[in-house]
Motif scaffolding. Structure first.
Motif, short mmCIF file in Angstrom:
data_model
loop_
_atom_site.label_atom_id
_atom_site.label_comp_id
_atom_site.label_asym_id
_atom_site.label_seq_id
_atom_site.Cartn_x
_atom_site.Cartn_y
_atom_site.Cartn_z
N MET A 80 37.63 45.54 37.66
CA MET A 80 37.88 44.09 37.76
C MET A 80 39.18 43.86 38.52
O MET A 80 40.20 44.49 38.24
N ILE A 81 39.15 42.95 39.50
CA ILE A 81 40.34 42.60 40.29
C ILE A 81 40.61 41.12 40.11
O ILE A 81 39.71 40.29 40.23
N SER A 82 41.88 40.76 39.82
CA SER A 82 42.18 39.35 39.59
C SER A 82 43.61 39.00 39.98
O SER A 82 44.53 39.82 39.84
N GLY A 83 43.74 37.78 40.47
CA GLY A 83 45.08 37.27 40.76
C GLY A 83 45.64 36.52 39.57
O GLY A 83 46.73 35.97 39.62
N HIS A 84 44.88 36.47 38.49
CA HIS A 84 45.29 35.74 37.29
C HIS A 84 45.31 36.73 36.12
O HIS A 84 44.59 36.59 35.15
N GLY A 85 46.12 37.76 36.27
CA GLY A 85 46.13 38.84 35.29
C GLY A 85 46.73 38.44 33.95
O GLY A 85 47.66 37.64 33.89
N VAL A 87 46.87 40.22 29.64
CA VAL A 87 46.41 41.27 28.73
C VAL A 87 45.09 40.87 28.09
O VAL A 87 44.17 41.68 27.96
N ALA A 88 44.96 39.59 27.72
CA ALA A 88 43.73 39.12 27.06
C ALA A 88 42.53 39.30 27.98
O ALA A 88 41.46 39.75 27.55
N LYS A 89 42.69 38.94 29.26
CA LYS A 89 41.59 39.08 30.19
C LYS A 89 41.25 40.54 30.44
O LYS A 89 40.09 40.91 30.60
N ALA A 90 42.29 41.38 30.50
CA ALA A 90 42.06 42.81 30.70
C ALA A 90 41.25 43.39 29.55
O ALA A 90 40.31 44.17 29.75
N VAL A 91 41.63 43.00 28.32
CA VAL A 91 40.91 43.49 27.14
C VAL A 91 39.47 42.99 27.16
O VAL A 91 38.52 43.74 26.88
N GLU A 92 39.28 41.72 27.51
CA GLU A 92 37.94 41.13 27.54
C GLU A 92 37.07 41.83 28.59
O GLU A 92 35.90 42.10 28.35
N ALA A 93 37.65 42.12 29.74
CA ALA A 93 36.91 42.80 30.81
C ALA A 93 36.50 44.20 30.38
O ALA A 93 35.38 44.65 30.63
N TYR A 100 38.30 49.48 34.56
CA TYR A 100 39.74 49.22 34.69
C TYR A 100 39.94 47.79 35.18
O TYR A 100 39.03 47.15 35.71
N PHE A 101 41.15 47.27 34.98
CA PHE A 101 41.52 45.91 35.36
C PHE A 101 42.73 45.99 36.28
O PHE A 101 43.75 46.56 35.90
N VAL A 102 42.61 45.44 37.51
CA VAL A 102 43.68 45.54 38.51
C VAL A 102 44.12 44.13 38.91
O VAL A 102 43.29 43.24 39.13
N GLU A 103 45.43 43.94 39.02
CA GLU A 103 45.96 42.64 39.42
C GLU A 103 46.20 42.58 40.93
O GLU A 103 46.50 43.58 41.57
N LYS A 104 46.03 41.38 41.51
CA LYS A 104 46.39 41.14 42.91
C LYS A 104 47.89 40.85 42.98
O LYS A 104 48.46 40.36 42.02
N PRO A 105 48.55 41.14 44.09
CA PRO A 105 48.01 41.77 45.31
C PRO A 105 47.68 43.24 45.08
O PRO A 105 48.41 43.95 44.37
N VAL A 106 46.60 43.68 45.68
CA VAL A 106 46.09 45.04 45.45
C VAL A 106 46.84 46.04 46.30
O VAL A 106 47.01 45.85 47.51
N GLU A 107 47.31 47.11 45.67
CA GLU A 107 47.86 48.26 46.38
C GLU A 107 46.69 49.21 46.64
O GLU A 107 46.22 49.89 45.74
N PHE A 108 46.21 49.23 47.89
CA PHE A 108 44.98 49.97 48.18
C PHE A 108 45.12 51.48 47.98
O PHE A 108 44.15 52.16 47.66
N GLU A 109 46.31 52.01 48.17
CA GLU A 109 46.50 53.44 47.94
C GLU A 109 46.24 53.77 46.47
O GLU A 109 45.56 54.76 46.14
#
Length: 499
Positions: A80-85, A87-93, A100-109
């Motif tokens: 899951m990728i989101s600009g609205h990170g 903890v609650a959303k990460a747990v729900e996802a 895994y739950f990743v926040e924007k901006p994304v580090e592509f490496e």
């Protein structure tokens, strides 16, 4: 191996393009979708190892998308990728099934490392799934009944070869279930949705087999009033079973060989080549080498049809399957004839294990059917079964006395590794296993190998019968097995109460 496939679902076009660029640079095969519904349709129609999805999509919520993706493709790993990170959303996802739950901006490496871990996890899950499947003792498989080691090996072989187009030769006595094995191979193959055409080479007159196999044109021979499509044409895209191929006329075998080599054939009376796209499965109840020596089977054809050979053991060599088969036929026939028969008596089981079954599984089926029709109660009694008995089977003997089970009644057991006394009552099965293996000598070159498991089984059953003074029910209870299984072991090792 096919490339790892990654799907990116995001309404941000720049994110889609950047993700596609980095993924393709790492060698991944990519696809993209700008809405949740579009992504779900892609997953319904294709396989993806990893799915990247945004939390905020224009049509569906990201959590809902994760749930639906997992329903459609549970083996896919979702990031899951989101600009609205949060903890609650990460747990729900994560609860919804995201890896895994990743926040924007994304580090592509970092994202590429994460995708690599997701792929590795998916591979591990698949390996565990396959391992569990191999370790599961299947009593039935594509309508084939049997849980013996011999049948488990056949199931494993079918699993391994079914999806290939390799030619299969199934060898076994009449009534062992060769056609059921052929069915399993076809319906587990990639050709399962195409026709499965069967011909019994021993059931047709020699002069008709060629016409049946290749087809003919109108006027090709006397009585050919119209064009006829052959079985090879009917099997186009699917599988063709040549049952009892050892009975195929020798003069026709070179034509079949040519079809297998060139993948084209000609109808009788026509010089127009027809394409032959089919998977060949052959079966025979004859020893093919003997058939070659007797001139009934061409050697070059034998090697062409025998890419994979499956030998089906006769029922007398897999007595452990008798109970499963008998119970299967009992329930199947009780429903067919609407009879109240529900069980088989212990004496009847003893008769079943004593019989040699020259007709194999088919004969056992007929025996149960006969007993059901003659029976008057809920139990099949011995008087309703065939009365034929087998000659005593010769027991397997151990090549070396050193591998025999030690006598634990006179002195404590001593392990070779520790050279100290062990109380037999407290000895664990692991320790007993070490003792047995320590006693087995190194194999000599040229000497017949010793089946240690068979000898241990014989010794354990003999010891149980001795301890219970020949009471088979007590011995079965002691060993934690059903009495019919004990009967099969007694018969297999030719044990008597005196042993």
């Amino acid at each position: 191996m096919s490339k790892t496939r990654v799907l990116t679902i995001d309404d941000d076009l720049s994110m889609l393009e950047l993700a596609e660029f980095h993924l393709q640079a790492q060698g991944y095969e990519t696809a993209r979708a700008e809405t949740g519904e579009e992504g779900l349709k892609l997953v319904e129609g294709s396989r993806f190892d990893v799915i990247l999805t945004d939390l905020q999509l224009p049509d569906l919520g990201g959590i809902e998308v994760v749930k639906r993706l997992k329903e459609i493709s549970p083996e896919s790993e979702i990031i899951m990728i989101s600009g609205h990170g949060s903890v609650a959303k990460a747990v729900e996802a994560t609860k919804a099934g995201a890896f895994y739950f990743v926040e924007k901006p994304v580090e592509f490496e970092e994202l590429m490392i994460l995708i690599g871990k997701a792929v590795e996890r998916g591979q591990q899950v698949e390996e565990i799934k396959q391992l569990r499947g191999r370790l599961t003792n299947r009593a039935s498989y594509y309508n084939i009944i049997g849980s013996s080691k011999a049948m488990q090996d056949i199931y494993e072989m079918i699993d391994s070869v079914a999806e290939s187009d390799a030619n299969i030769l199934i060898i076994g006595e009449s009534g062992t279930g060769k056609e059921l094995i052929a069915n399993a191979i076809h319906y587990k193959s990639l050709r399962a949705k195409k026709p499965f055409v069967k011909i019994n080479c021993s059931a047709l007159p020699k002069e008709l087999i060629e016409s049946e196999l290749f087809g003919h044109t109108k006027g090709a021979f006397t009585g050919a009033a119209m064009d006829k499509m052959g079985l090879i044409s009917r099997a186009d895209g699917g599988s063709l079973l040549l049952d009892e191929i050892g009975e195929m006329p020798v003069e026709l075998q070179p034509k079949l060989l040519r079809v297998l080599q060139e993948r084209v054939f000609y109808r009788l009376g026509s010089d127009k080549a027809q394409e032959a796209s089919f998977r060949l499965i052959s079966s025979t109840n004859r020893d093919p080498i003997q058939a070659i020596n007797e001139g009934g089977l061409r050697e070059d054809l034998y090697y062409r049809i025998n890419t994979i050979e499956i030998r089906v053991p006769p029922l007398r060599e897999r007595l452990d399957d008798i109970q499963h088969l008998a119970e299967h036929f009992l329930h199947e026939l009780a429903e067919k004839y609407q009879r109240p028969v529900r069980r088989i008596s212990e004496e009847s089981y003893r008769r079943l294990f004593d019989h040699s079954w020259p007709g194999n599984v088919r004969e056992l089926q007929h025996a149960v059917e006969r007993a059901m029709l003659l029976g008057k109660s809920e139990t099949i009694e011995v008087h309703a079964l065939p009365s034929g008995q087998t000659a005593a089977r010769a027991p397997k003997t151990m090549a070396v006395a050193a591998a025999s089970t030690p006598d634990t009644t006179t002195e404590p057991i001593k392990t070779s590794s520790e050279n100290q006394s062990v109380d037999p009552i407290e000895t664990s099965f692991e320790a007993i296993g070490r003792i047995i293996v320590d006693k087995v000598p190194e194999p000599n070159n040229g000497a017949e190998p010793v089946d240690v498991f068979s000898e241990v089984e014989r010794a354990v059953v003999s010891a149980a019968l001795t301890r219970t003074k020949g009471n088979k029910q007590a011995a079965a209870n002691l060993l934690g097995i059903y009495r019919p299984r004990l009967y099969s072991m007694i018969k297999r090792h030719n044990l008597t109460n005196g042993d």
